[in-house]
Design an enzyme around this catalytic site. Structure first.
Site, PDB file in Angstrom:
ATOM      1  CB  THR A 135      -0.974  -0.008   1.199  1.00 20.58           C
ATOM      2  OG1 THR A 135      -1.920   1.044   1.044  1.00 20.58           O
ATOM      3  CG2 THR A 135      -0.248   0.117   2.514  1.00 20.58           C
ATOM      4  CB  ALA A 165       4.518   0.334   6.077  1.00 14.01           C
ATOM      5  CB  ILE A 201      11.099  -0.311   5.626  1.00 19.25           C
ATOM      6  CG1 ILE A 201      11.066  -0.734   7.101  1.00 19.25           C
ATOM      7  CG2 ILE A 201      11.174   1.209   5.505  1.00 19.25           C
ATOM      8  CD1 ILE A 201       9.821  -0.333   7.849  1.00 19.25           C
ATOM      9  CE  LYS A 202       5.479   0.366  -2.175  1.00 19.67           C
ATOM     10  NZ  LYS A 202       4.006   0.418  -2.375  1.00 19.67           N
ATOM     11  CG  LEU A 203      13.348   2.023   2.111  1.00 18.56           C
ATOM     12  CD1 LEU A 203      14.638   1.248   2.299  1.00 18.56           C
ATOM     13  CD2 LEU A 203      13.316   3.243   3.020  1.00 18.56           C
TER      14      LEU A 203
END
Length: 217
Positions: free
Chosen positions: A27, A60, A86-88
């Site tokens: 998301t 996220a 962790i979306k980077l």
């Protein structure tokens, strides 16, 4: 192949989970806003709500574009739930943050990837997932599926463990083609998954079976 759903809609996540085929969720702030989820506290709570529905990883996304901000946000997100990834963003500081988190055993998803070189950097930094956006490439008359094939070839050459997460999947043929090319994961709307159920011969066959059964009763 893992099936992720790209949404912040809890009902759709529950529907996919109930089918027994859901492996995770991706998301982003735009999808959160679409569901009326705004404000840091509400967004953080919503991530936890998603984790409580699905069994697998939940990506996220950080908002910061500098290393210190990404680390600060990422650490706060990681503390929410063990399923959080962790979306980077695929930028210099994003790669630096990816290395920071991977060295500490925190899962990462490097997003907004549009070239094999970017995917190579993400793998070198120890990303858990790399997200090539195939639909957005198709939108500008570029073959998004070819990017999946190129990344698969490079990763296999060097036995990188980073998983190819085909993102911006728009329809069922994207899912099938990505599976043929060896993508580890797909993420898209619920309809791209449920669309795999559909075939006219299935409908015709079931209708005939039921009609024949009724004749004998």
């Amino acid at each position: 192949m893992k099936f992720f759903i790209d949404t912040a809609n809890l009902e759709q996540i529950k529907e996919a989970q109930d089918m027994g085929i859901l492996d995770g969720v991706t998301t982003n702030p735009s999808l959160m806003a679409k569901e009326g989820i705004t404000g840091t506290d509400n967004i953080m709570k919503h991530y936890v709500d998603i984790c409580n529905i699905v069994d697998g990883d939940v990506s996220a996304e950080v908002i910061s574009t500098d290393f210190d901000g990404m680390v600060r946000e990422g650490e706060a997100l990681a503390e929410l739930h063990e399923q959080i990834v962790i979306k980077l963003p695929m930028i210099k500081d994003g790669i630096k943050a990816c290395k920071y988190f991977s060295d500490r055993g925190i899962k990462t998803n490097v997003t907004l990837v549009f070239s094999p070189g970017q995917a190579l950097l993400a793998a070198k930094a120890g990303a858990t997932y790399v997200s090539p956006f195939i639909g957005r490439l198709d939108d500008i008359s570029t073959d998004g599926l070819n990017l999946i094939a190129e990344i698969r070839h490079i990763y296999d050459n060097y036995a990188f463990e980073t998983q190819i997460l085909a993102a911006s999947v728009r329809h069922t043929m994207h899912v099938i083609d990505c599976a043929k090319l060896g993508a580890d994961v797909m993420t898209g709307p619920l309809k791209s998954i449920t669309g795999l159920l559909n075939h006219p011969l299935t409908d015709i066959g079931l209708e005939k079976f039921l009609a024949d059964y009724k004749k004998g009763n």
